[in-house]
Every structure is written in C-alpha cells, then in structure tokens.
Motif scaffolding. Structure first.
Motif, PDB file in Angstrom:
ATOM      1  N   ASN A 180      -5.954  -1.986  -0.817  1.00  0.00           N
ATOM      2  CA  ASN A 180      -4.809  -1.537  -0.030  1.00  0.00           C
ATOM      3  C   ASN A 180      -4.854  -0.019   0.119  1.00  0.00           C
ATOM      4  O   ASN A 180      -5.511   0.675  -0.648  1.00  0.00           O
ATOM      5  CB  ASN A 180      -3.509  -1.933  -0.736  1.00  0.00           C
ATOM      6  CG  ASN A 180      -3.116  -3.355  -0.421  1.00  0.00           C
ATOM      7  OD1 ASN A 180      -3.819  -4.029   0.322  1.00  0.00           O
ATOM      8  ND2 ASN A 180      -2.023  -3.804  -0.991  1.00  0.00           N
TER       9      ASN A 180
ATOM     10  N   TYR B 112      -0.682  -4.000 -11.533  1.00  0.00           N
ATOM     11  CA  TYR B 112      -1.831  -4.563 -12.236  1.00  0.00           C
ATOM     12  C   TYR B 112      -1.394  -5.294 -13.505  1.00  0.00           C
ATOM     13  O   TYR B 112      -2.230  -5.748 -14.273  1.00  0.00           O
ATOM     14  CB  TYR B 112      -2.811  -3.444 -12.594  1.00  0.00           C
ATOM     15  CG  TYR B 112      -3.327  -2.708 -11.384  1.00  0.00           C
ATOM     16  CD1 TYR B 112      -2.896  -1.410 -11.119  1.00  0.00           C
ATOM     17  CD2 TYR B 112      -4.215  -3.303 -10.503  1.00  0.00           C
ATOM     18  CE1 TYR B 112      -3.345  -0.722 -10.008  1.00  0.00           C
ATOM     19  CE2 TYR B 112      -4.675  -2.620  -9.390  1.00  0.00           C
ATOM     20  CZ  TYR B 112      -4.235  -1.343  -9.149  1.00  0.00           C
ATOM     21  OH  TYR B 112      -4.680  -0.675  -8.036  1.00  0.00           O
ATOM     22  N   GLY B 113      -0.082  -5.359 -13.735  1.00  0.00           N
ATOM     23  CA  GLY B 113       0.420  -6.003 -14.941  1.00  0.00           C
ATOM     24  C   GLY B 113       0.362  -5.116 -16.163  1.00  0.00           C
ATOM     25  O   GLY B 113       0.440  -5.611 -17.292  1.00  0.00           O
ATOM     26  N   LYS B 114       0.205  -3.813 -15.945  1.00  0.00           N
ATOM     27  CA  LYS B 114       0.080  -2.873 -17.060  1.00  0.00           C
ATOM     28  C   LYS B 114       1.278  -1.942 -17.073  1.00  0.00           C
ATOM     29  O   LYS B 114       2.008  -1.813 -16.091  1.00  0.00           O
ATOM     30  CB  LYS B 114      -1.204  -2.037 -16.907  1.00  0.00           C
ATOM     31  CG  LYS B 114      -2.462  -2.882 -16.932  1.00  0.00           C
ATOM     32  CD  LYS B 114      -2.624  -3.562 -18.253  1.00  0.00           C
ATOM     33  CE  LYS B 114      -3.797  -4.512 -18.259  1.00  0.00           C
ATOM     34  NZ  LYS B 114      -3.852  -5.322 -19.490  1.00  0.00           N
TER      35      LYS B 114
ATOM     36  N   ASP C 112      -5.223   2.789  -2.783  1.00  0.00           N
ATOM     37  CA  ASP C 112      -5.786   2.285  -4.043  1.00  0.00           C
ATOM     38  C   ASP C 112      -7.214   2.792  -4.225  1.00  0.00           C
ATOM     39  O   ASP C 112      -7.943   2.993  -3.260  1.00  0.00           O
ATOM     40  CB  ASP C 112      -5.778   0.755  -4.073  1.00  0.00           C
ATOM     41  CG  ASP C 112      -4.377   0.196  -4.306  1.00  0.00           C
ATOM     42  OD1 ASP C 112      -4.186  -1.016  -4.136  1.00  0.00           O
ATOM     43  OD2 ASP C 112      -3.474   0.994  -4.647  1.00  0.00           O
TER      44      ASP C 112
ATOM     45  N   LYS D  71       1.682   4.538 -16.116  1.00  0.00           N
ATOM     46  CA  LYS D  71       1.216   5.765 -16.763  1.00  0.00           C
ATOM     47  C   LYS D  71       2.314   6.789 -16.591  1.00  0.00           C
ATOM     48  O   LYS D  71       3.082   6.761 -15.629  1.00  0.00           O
ATOM     49  CB  LYS D  71      -0.058   6.263 -16.062  1.00  0.00           C
ATOM     50  CG  LYS D  71      -1.220   5.334 -16.254  1.00  0.00           C
ATOM     51  CD  LYS D  71      -2.415   5.899 -15.514  1.00  0.00           C
ATOM     52  CE  LYS D  71      -3.462   4.839 -15.297  1.00  0.00           C
ATOM     53  NZ  LYS D  71      -4.490   5.218 -14.342  1.00  0.00           N
TER      54      LYS D  71
ATOM     55  N   ARG E  85      -8.375  -9.299 -15.051  1.00  0.00           N
ATOM     56  CA  ARG E  85      -7.139  -9.114 -15.826  1.00  0.00           C
ATOM     57  C   ARG E  85      -6.673  -7.690 -15.585  1.00  0.00           C
ATOM     58  O   ARG E  85      -7.416  -6.743 -15.800  1.00  0.00           O
ATOM     59  CB  ARG E  85      -7.368  -9.355 -17.311  1.00  0.00           C
ATOM     60  CG  ARG E  85      -6.098  -9.140 -18.158  1.00  0.00           C
ATOM     61  CD  ARG E  85      -6.349  -9.367 -19.620  1.00  0.00           C
ATOM     62  NE  ARG E  85      -6.591 -10.764 -19.904  1.00  0.00           N
ATOM     63  CZ  ARG E  85      -7.033 -11.223 -21.086  1.00  0.00           C
ATOM     64  NH1 ARG E  85      -7.284 -10.371 -22.051  1.00  0.00           N
ATOM     65  NH2 ARG E  85      -7.213 -12.508 -21.285  1.00  0.00           N
ATOM     66  N   GLY E  86      -5.440  -7.566 -15.098  1.00  0.00           N
ATOM     67  CA  GLY E  86      -4.885  -6.237 -14.886  1.00  0.00           C
ATOM     68  C   GLY E  86      -5.734  -5.429 -13.926  1.00  0.00           C
ATOM     69  O   GLY E  86      -5.979  -5.835 -12.803  1.00  0.00           O
ATOM     70  N   ARG E  87      -6.208  -4.274 -14.406  1.00  0.00           N
ATOM     71  CA  ARG E  87      -6.961  -3.368 -13.543  1.00  0.00           C
ATOM     72  C   ARG E  87      -8.451  -3.685 -13.468  1.00  0.00           C
ATOM     73  O   ARG E  87      -9.189  -2.993 -12.782  1.00  0.00           O
ATOM     74  CB  ARG E  87      -6.822  -1.924 -14.075  1.00  0.00           C
ATOM     75  CG  ARG E  87      -5.418  -1.394 -13.989  1.00  0.00           C
ATOM     76  CD  ARG E  87      -5.330  -0.017 -14.626  1.00  0.00           C
ATOM     77  NE  ARG E  87      -3.971   0.447 -14.641  1.00  0.00           N
ATOM     78  CZ  ARG E  87      -3.383   1.082 -13.635  1.00  0.00           C
ATOM     79  NH1 ARG E  87      -4.071   1.369 -12.549  1.00  0.00           N
ATOM     80  NH2 ARG E  87      -2.118   1.435 -13.703  1.00  0.00           N
TER      81      ARG E  87
ATOM     82  N   HIS F  49      -4.216 -11.293 -11.103  1.00  0.00           N
ATOM     83  CA  HIS F  49      -4.918 -11.752  -9.915  1.00  0.00           C
ATOM     84  C   HIS F  49      -6.389 -11.930 -10.233  1.00  0.00           C
ATOM     85  O   HIS F  49      -6.916 -11.363 -11.176  1.00  0.00           O
ATOM     86  CB  HIS F  49      -4.762 -10.839  -8.702  1.00  0.00           C
ATOM     87  CG  HIS F  49      -4.172  -9.513  -8.988  1.00  0.00           C
ATOM     88  ND1 HIS F  49      -2.837  -9.253  -8.847  1.00  0.00           N
ATOM     89  CD2 HIS F  49      -4.728  -8.363  -9.412  1.00  0.00           C
ATOM     90  CE1 HIS F  49      -2.628  -7.997  -9.157  1.00  0.00           C
ATOM     91  NE2 HIS F  49      -3.736  -7.433  -9.493  1.00  0.00           N
TER      92      HIS F  49
ATOM     93  N   GLY G 202       0.833  -1.199   0.000  1.00  0.00           N
ATOM     94  CA  GLY G 202       0.000   0.000   0.000  1.00  0.00           C
ATOM     95  C   GLY G 202       0.868   1.251   0.000  1.00  0.00           C
ATOM     96  O   GLY G 202       2.094   1.190  -0.084  1.00  0.00           O
TER      97      GLY G 202
ATOM     98  N   ALA H 287      -9.677  -0.502 -11.536  1.00  0.00           N
ATOM     99  CA  ALA H 287      -8.767   0.180 -10.605  1.00  0.00           C
ATOM    100  C   ALA H 287      -8.135   1.361 -11.330  1.00  0.00           C
ATOM    101  O   ALA H 287      -7.745   1.253 -12.488  1.00  0.00           O
ATOM    102  CB  ALA H 287      -7.683  -0.778 -10.141  1.00  0.00           C
ATOM    103  N   ILE H 288      -8.074   2.500 -10.640  1.00  0.00           N
ATOM    104  CA  ILE H 288      -7.484   3.686 -11.294  1.00  0.00           C
ATOM    105  C   ILE H 288      -6.298   4.198 -10.499  1.00  0.00           C
ATOM    106  O   ILE H 288      -6.058   3.784  -9.390  1.00  0.00           O
ATOM    107  CB  ILE H 288      -8.515   4.805 -11.493  1.00  0.00           C
ATOM    108  CG1 ILE H 288      -9.140   5.188 -10.142  1.00  0.00           C
ATOM    109  CG2 ILE H 288      -9.607   4.358 -12.435  1.00  0.00           C
ATOM    110  CD1 ILE H 288     -10.025   6.422 -10.255  1.00  0.00           C
TER     111      ILE H 288
END
Lengths: 223, 264
Positions: free
Chosen positions: B42, A213-215, B45, A218, B234-236, B26, A111, B263-264
């Motif tokens: 978390n 997130y695997g991306k 987030d 940015k 997948r991802g976000r 995840h 976090g 998620a942003i």
C-alpha cells in the motif's frame, strides 16, 4: 373537452395524492424513542450509545456516510450504517494518516493519505468494525454495520428516536464501546411510538489495540 | 536420488502440518517461488526483502547460488517500486551480478473485497555487471523485463496466479538473448499463518547468445520446472521456502529458493 377535463382533474388531484402518500406511509410504520441513562463515567468521558433494531433488512442509503480525520481524531468516532452502504474516509489534517481495520467483518488498509485525500470503503457484511490509524494510536473509530436503517445515536441528553420502523416483533440493542451490549425484545406497532428507556453502565476500558501488523505501536509518530 | 528427494519433500510437508499455529495474521505476500503474484504494498509502506536461491546441478556444471536483496516501497495506491541487487556465488567466484530498477503496477483497488481477478504488470531494467548469463556477450549488457500477472481467488487466501514474462538483453549486435517465462501456481491457505503452494515454471531461451543455446547440440535452452513451497507470515514478517525440480534431463536438477521480508 373531455380530455381537457380529465387532465385538469389529474392536475388537481395529484397534489392531494402526493400529500396523502407520506402520511399513509408514516401510519404504516412505527417508531421507537426513549431515554438512555449512562452511569459509571462523567459526561465528558461518556461514549456514544447506538440503539438499533434487528429482525428485518432494508436497502442502504444511497448517499455515502463520511468519517473525517481531523486533529488526529476520527469525526465522528462512532458511525452506524446499513449493510451495503459506503463510508468516505476523508483526511482533513495536513499530516499523514494510514486508516486501517483488521476486523473480520471488513478488513481494509487505505495506505498513507493526506488532506484532501478521500478513500471510500463499502461495507457488505454486518458487524462491528474497529478503525484505527497505523501512525497515530490515539485515533480510534468504530463503524457499526447494521441490517437496516432503524438505528439512532442518543444525543447529549440521552434522548433518541428511531422512525419508520415496520410493525413487528424485533430485538432491540443498546451498544457502546465502553459497555456490554444490552438487548430487549420489542413490539412495534403502526402509528403510536414505542417508548424504550435504557440504563447503560460504561465501566469497560477499551483494550489497547495493535498496529496493522498486529504489533505494538513504535513510540512517537514521525509524520 | 529420487527416493532421497521424495523423503525430503515429505519431511518438509510434515513439518509444515505439525507447525500449524492458529493466530490472527495475514498470509505471506510472495506466495510463489518464481511466479510473480499480484499483491503489492500500500502507499507509504516499506519492506526489506531478500531471496536466497540457486540453480543446482545444471547441464554446464554444479550451478550457482544467488543472493537478491531489495528495499520495496509503496509509491502510490497502485505502484510499488524496488531496487534489488544480486550477488552470484559460483565455482568462478563471488561477484556482484546485477542491479535492477523495477516497478510493479497493481491494476486493481486493493480494498475491493469482491474482486476475484486481479492483474499486475511488472517492468524492470536490469543493469548487469558480471552476470553469468552474459558470458561471452558484452558483460555489461543490460536487460529489460516485463511480466503480466493475473491472479484468481482471494489474494490474501487461496488463489492461483499466471505470470507470463519476457526478458530481453539490450544487445543487438551479433547474437541476441531473449527469454520467455511462464509461471503457473496455486497457493492454499491451510491456517492463518501458513500456506502450501504448488508451482510450474518454464524458461524458453532464444536468440543465439551463448546462454540461450546448449553448448554441445546448439539447441535452444528450454527449461521446465515444478515444485512445492511453504509460506508463513506473522505480523511484519513473511517467508516462503521451497524448490522447483527440473522436469527434463537438460533442465537444472533443482532450484531451491527462500524468500523473506520484514515490513518497517
């Protein structure tokens, strides 16, 4: 009087026993040392080289290891530990960091933290754990979780020394994040240190990593 | 009707199996349709979450559809807050049903890998504006909600959860409304990105308010449901879709729900 004599004898002999014990232990164990020559990069670009042995297990150090986030870097950026040991991740920057890992051996997400937050993670499986910050892509660290305490990082002159290795036949490895892992069979004997030199070619460019997130990250940290 | 329902669930299951795509990601954060789970964001987030759901073919008529929307924020290592609002669509029209402030308290360290049992408490205050369940009671009667959730297993993998909840209308003059809910669900991770879930859910209504009793018999409204769902992440992005089927003749026939978040 006999009791007094006996206790005096114990008092006199105790320092002798205490002094002899470490020496006997050292004689029982061996050591490995040597020189690591790094090629393919300048000294400034050279990545730390970790030398370690496998083939036996040991209890981890009870004290936690520590990796700080300082000036948008992990310090140290390579941390070998023993399986079961805890690492404290301490933020010493006045900006937010979000330390995480998605490595299979130990995934975690601390976090958002700021100075003086410290979060602890215990590593219970051996493996190479890549650690990043979800806000600052330039922050890259590695925790090597090893089966024992027989490891060392080569110093700036390439010298290393691994002490207190039980005698036996083992496999020794040289790892860095900019080279392929090398291994050699070694035989450690009690008393006389074994000399093992290495030549490591650091020509690998680390892969660009993704965020938690695997991306792709940015552009530009906002924190 | 039963054969048609069976065929549609089978088609959904086949679709899920066919679409298996191994990839490092995840799994979904809300694995269940109506049962709360113990995962939370978390610290720091942010997610935007939306639900589309309905109560269809109820005892009182065709039912209603709902749109639920909320930003969700990880306030601390253990607390997540959300501010959802809901719009209800029914034969009576489309209207703003409610706005909620809620807090979900995660009673465990998210990075404790060895932990198998996890607990979460959800506390919510819901301000109703034109909520159908408030019909013939003061329309703006707010509700308070409490859920105590326990999950066992790998929170990011296969696990089961038990959610015991209560909803109390803050209307103490005349009739009252209290709803006790229980959700029991198990989700199984079938691939890195996919999971299958089976869920049981019931609502027991008490108090005498119009929404808590059956119009003809005056009996308390007890609804029982069970059903499957499929989750993807997948991802976000994560999504969970499925439906609970009424287990008694008086329960709504079906409660489909789609949950998804970014998620942003």
């Amino acid at each position: 009087m006999i009791r007094g004599t006996l206790s005096s004898l114990v008092v006199c002999l105790t320092p002798l026993v205490v002094c002899l014990t470490p020496a006997r232990a050292a004689e029982k164990n061996g050591a490995v040392n040597g020189i690591v020559k790094v090629r393919g990069v300048t000294t400034a670009e050279a990545a730390p080289v970790v030398l370690y042995l496998t083939g036996f297990t040991e209890e981890p150090d009870k004290a936690s290891a520590r990796i700080t986030q300082r000036d948008k870097k992990f310090v140290p950026d390579v941390m070998p530990i023993t399986v079961g040991q805890t690492v404290d991740f301490a933020n010493e920057d006045t900006i937010w960091h979000n330390v995480f890992s998605i490595s299979k051996a130990r995934a975690f997400d601390l976090g958002m933290t700021k100075k003086p937050d410290t979060k602890a993670i215990t590593f219970t499986k051996t493996g190479v754990i890549d650690v990043y910050c979800n806000i600052h892509p330039e922050m890259v660290g590695t925790v090597l979780v090893l089966p024992n305490r027989a490891f060392a990082i080569a110093d700036k002159d390439g010298r290393y020394r691994i002490q207190n290795v039980p005698p036996g036949d083992y496999k020794m490895f040289a790892w860095s994040k900019r080279s392929d892992v090398q291994s050699k069979p070694v035989t450690v004997t009690a008393g006389e240190p074994l000399k093992v030199d290495w030549e490591v070619v650091q020509d690998k460019v680390p892969d660009k990593h993704k965020d938690k997130y695997g991306k792709d990250y940015k552009g530009g940290a906002k924190y | 009707m039963h054969a048609r329902r069976s065929v549609s669930w089978l088609a959904l299951l086949v679709l899920a199996v066919v679409c298996l795509t191994p990839a490092a990601a995840h799994a979904g954060r809300r694995a269940f349709l109506f049962t709360w789970d113990t995962e939370a964001l978390n610290k720091g987030d942010v997610e935007i979450e939306q639900w589309l759901w309905g109560r269809i073919l109820t005892e009182n008529g065709p039912g209603a559809g709902w749109i639920w929307f909320s930003p969700i924020y990880g306030l601390t290592d253990h607390i997540e807050i959300a501010f959802p609002w809901e719009v209800v669509v029914s034969p009576a029209g489309t209207r703003l049903a409610d706005f909620t402030a809620e807090m979900r308290i995660r009673a465990y360290d998210v990075n404790d890998e060895e932990r198998l049992v996890r607990n979460l408490i959800r506390i919510a205050y819901q301000q109703n504006f034109s909520h159908p369940d408030n019909a013939q009671m003061m329309q703006f009667t707010p509700w308070v909600q409490l859920n105590v959730v326990t999950s066992i297993g790998d929170i990011k993998g296969s696990h089961g959860s038990l959610d015991v909840g209560g909803l109390l209308a803050l209307h103490f003059v005349g009739t009252m409304a209290f709803r006790q809910t229980v959700g029991l669900a198990y989700t199984h991770k079938i691939a890195d990105e996919w999971r299958l879930t089976a869920e049981y859910y019931h609502e027991l209504n008490f108090g005498g308010a119009p929404s808590t009793v059956r119009p003809v018999t005056g009996e308390n409204v007890y609804n029982f449901f069970a059903g499957p769902s499929v989750g993807f992440s997948r991802g976000r992005v994560w999504a969970t879709v499925g439906a609970l089927l009424g287990l008694t003749p008086a329960s709504p026939r079906i409660m489909p729900r789609l949950l998804f978040a970014i998620a942003i």
